[in-house]
Design an enzyme around this catalytic site. Structure first.
Site, PDB file in Angstrom:
ATOM      1  N   HIS A  72       0.836  -1.197   0.000  1.00  0.00           N
ATOM      2  CA  HIS A  72       0.000   0.000   0.000  1.00  0.00           C
ATOM      3  C   HIS A  72       0.869   1.245   0.000  1.00  0.00           C
ATOM      4  CE1 HIS A  72      -0.074   1.039   4.594  1.00  0.00           C
ATOM      5  NE2 HIS A  72       1.065   0.492   4.268  1.00  0.00           N
TER       6      HIS A  72
ATOM      7  N   CYS B 260       6.179   6.517   4.008  1.00  0.00           N
ATOM      8  CA  CYS B 260       5.005   5.688   3.670  1.00  0.00           C
ATOM      9  C   CYS B 260       4.211   6.275   2.504  1.00  0.00           C
ATOM     10  CB  CYS B 260       4.106   5.511   4.893  1.00  0.00           C
ATOM     11  SG  CYS B 260       4.998   4.773   6.262  1.00  0.00           S
TER      12      CYS B 260
ATOM     13  N   HIS C 288       4.856   0.267  -0.510  1.00  0.00           N
ATOM     14  CA  HIS C 288       5.707  -0.636   0.283  1.00  0.00           C
ATOM     15  C   HIS C 288       4.815  -1.763   0.793  1.00  0.00           C
ATOM     16  CE1 HIS C 288       3.978   2.175   3.211  1.00  0.00           C
ATOM     17  NE2 HIS C 288       3.986   1.138   4.046  1.00  0.00           N
TER      18      HIS C 288
ATOM     19  N   HIS D  88       3.741  -5.146   3.537  1.00  0.00           N
ATOM     20  CA  HIS D  88       3.718  -5.649   4.913  1.00  0.00           C
ATOM     21  C   HIS D  88       3.265  -7.107   4.911  1.00  0.00           C
ATOM     22  CE1 HIS D  88       4.141  -1.704   6.764  1.00  0.00           C
ATOM     23  NE2 HIS D  88       3.164  -1.243   5.988  1.00  0.00           N
TER      24      HIS D  88
ATOM     25  N   ASP E 188      -5.116 -10.591   0.511  1.00  0.00           N
ATOM     26  CA  ASP E 188      -3.827 -11.292   0.421  1.00  0.00           C
ATOM     27  C   ASP E 188      -3.217 -11.155  -0.979  1.00  0.00           C
ATOM     28  OD1 ASP E 188      -1.723 -12.846   1.393  1.00  0.00           O
ATOM     29  OD2 ASP E 188      -2.642 -14.700   0.659  1.00  0.00           O
ATOM     30  N   HIS E 189      -1.955 -10.753  -0.988  1.00  0.00           N
ATOM     31  CA  HIS E 189      -1.210 -10.541  -2.243  1.00  0.00           C
ATOM     32  C   HIS E 189      -1.874  -9.483  -3.133  1.00  0.00           C
ATOM     33  CE1 HIS E 189       0.946 -14.043  -0.855  1.00  0.00           C
ATOM     34  NE2 HIS E 189       1.892 -13.747  -1.721  1.00  0.00           N
TER      35      HIS E 189
ATOM     36  N   GLU F 223       0.372  -4.629  11.813  1.00  0.00           N
ATOM     37  CA  GLU F 223       0.905  -4.197  10.512  1.00  0.00           C
ATOM     38  C   GLU F 223       2.386  -4.542  10.431  1.00  0.00           C
ATOM     39  OE1 GLU F 223       1.846  -0.078   9.809  1.00  0.00           O
ATOM     40  OE2 GLU F 223       0.750  -0.112   7.915  1.00  0.00           O
TER      41      GLU F 223
HETATM   42  N1  LIG Z   1      -1.733   5.565  12.824  1.00  0.00           N
HETATM   43  C1  LIG Z   1      -1.014   4.983  11.833  1.00  0.00           C
HETATM   44  N2  LIG Z   1       0.216   5.428  11.576  1.00  0.00           N
HETATM   45  C2  LIG Z   1       0.936   4.838  10.595  1.00  0.00           C
HETATM   46  C3  LIG Z   1       0.405   3.755   9.877  1.00  0.00           C
HETATM   47  C4  LIG Z   1      -0.904   3.327  10.170  1.00  0.00           C
HETATM   48  O1  LIG Z   1      -1.446   2.398   9.558  1.00  0.00           O
HETATM   49  N3  LIG Z   1      -1.567   3.950  11.161  1.00  0.00           N
HETATM   50  N4  LIG Z   1       1.146   3.149   8.927  1.00  0.00           N
HETATM   51  C5  LIG Z   1       2.359   3.552   8.627  1.00  0.00           C
HETATM   52  C6  LIG Z   1       3.101   2.869   7.506  1.00  0.00           C
HETATM   53  O2  LIG Z   1       2.243   2.061   6.758  1.00  0.00           O
HETATM   54  C7  LIG Z   1       4.383   2.181   7.775  1.00  0.00           C
HETATM   55  O3  LIG Z   1       4.568   1.060   6.951  1.00  0.00           O
HETATM   56  C8  LIG Z   1       4.779   1.849   9.138  1.00  0.00           C
HETATM   57  O4  LIG Z   1       6.122   2.217   9.128  1.00  0.00           O
HETATM   58  P1  LIG Z   1       7.078   2.177  10.378  1.00  0.00           P
HETATM   59  O5  LIG Z   1       6.489   2.781  11.583  1.00  0.00           O
HETATM   60  O6  LIG Z   1       8.305   2.756   9.873  1.00  0.00           O
HETATM   61  O7  LIG Z   1       7.184   0.610  10.595  1.00  0.00           O
HETATM   62  P2  LIG Z   1       7.972  -0.101  11.707  1.00  0.00           P
HETATM   63  O8  LIG Z   1       7.382   0.262  13.022  1.00  0.00           O
HETATM   64  O9  LIG Z   1       7.975  -1.546  11.423  1.00  0.00           O
HETATM   65  O10 LIG Z   1       9.413   0.464  11.458  1.00  0.00           O
HETATM   66  P3  LIG Z   1      10.567   0.966  12.384  1.00  0.00           P
HETATM   67  O11 LIG Z   1      11.376   1.761  11.451  1.00  0.00           O
HETATM   68  O12 LIG Z   1      11.230  -0.257  12.871  1.00  0.00           O
HETATM   69  O13 LIG Z   1      10.014   1.801  13.483  1.00  0.00           O
HETATM   70  C9  LIG Z   1       2.983   4.690   9.314  1.00  0.00           C
HETATM   71  N5  LIG Z   1       2.156   5.290  10.309  1.00  0.00           N
HETATM   72 ZN   LIG Z   2       2.693   0.576   5.533  1.00  0.00          ZN
END
Ligand SMILES: Nc1nc2c(c(=O)[nH]1)N=C([C@H](O)[C@H](O)COP(=O)(O)OP(=O)(O)OP(=O)(O)O)CN2
Ligand SMILES: [Zn+2]
Length: 143
Positions: free
Chosen positions: A20, A39, A45, A47, A85-86, A130
């Protein structure tokens, strides 16, 4: 005195992979970049999401079950796996045409899909991981 029946919660966990991009059609390019940062990458990217579906109910005295998990698995297959999925969530799922594909909105989407399939008032909670660090929970509440 009225009979009192215990109420229990049953959870089934499934995983799906999807990509997404966080981008709001209500915002301009700069605001989208400022708010969503990496993002908002134009090519998206991916998940490996984990979804926990919890149903609630009385234990049937004959079957010993709140709900047969085999049935729950079929509902999840239809509402979650077949549609997400996918997939590219933003492009493949019409619901997300004008809705940002945050995990919050994915949780509401899954709730709405499952609510249509499950027996009335049995769906209790959708929890989506996620990433290992980002977890969202929806219990069908509105305010
Ligand atoms: N309230 C939300 N905030 C964010 C969402 C969401 O769905 N709801 N999603 C994202 C992004 O999709 C993103 O992929 C998440 O990234 P990130 O925080 O970097 O992911 P990680 O926690 O796994 O990475 P670290 O770099 O290890 O912290 C962003 N915000
Ligand atoms: Zn994401």
């Amino acid at each position: 005195m009225a009979d009192i029946t215990p109420v229990l919660y049953v959870t089934r966990i499934e995983s799906f992979s999807a990509c997404h991009r966080l981008n709001s059609s209500q915002l301009g390019e700069k605001d989208n970049q400022d708010i969503f940062g990496k993002c908002n990458n134009p090519n998206g990217h991916g998940h490996n999401y984990k979804v926990e579906v919890t149903v609630k109910g009385k234990v049937d005295p004959v079957t010993g079950m709140v709900m047969n998990i085999v049935d729950l698995k079929i509902y999840i297959q239809e509402a979650v796996m077949a549609t997400l999925d996918h997939k590219n969530i933003d492009k493949d799922v019409p619901y997300f045409k004008d809705i940002v594909s945050t995990t919050e909105n994915v949780a509401v989407y899954i709730w709405k899909g499952l609510e249509k399939l499950l027996p009335p008032n049995t769906l209790y909670k959708i929890k989506i991981h996620e990433t290992d660090k980002n977890v969202v929970c929806y219990k069908g509440e509105w305010m």
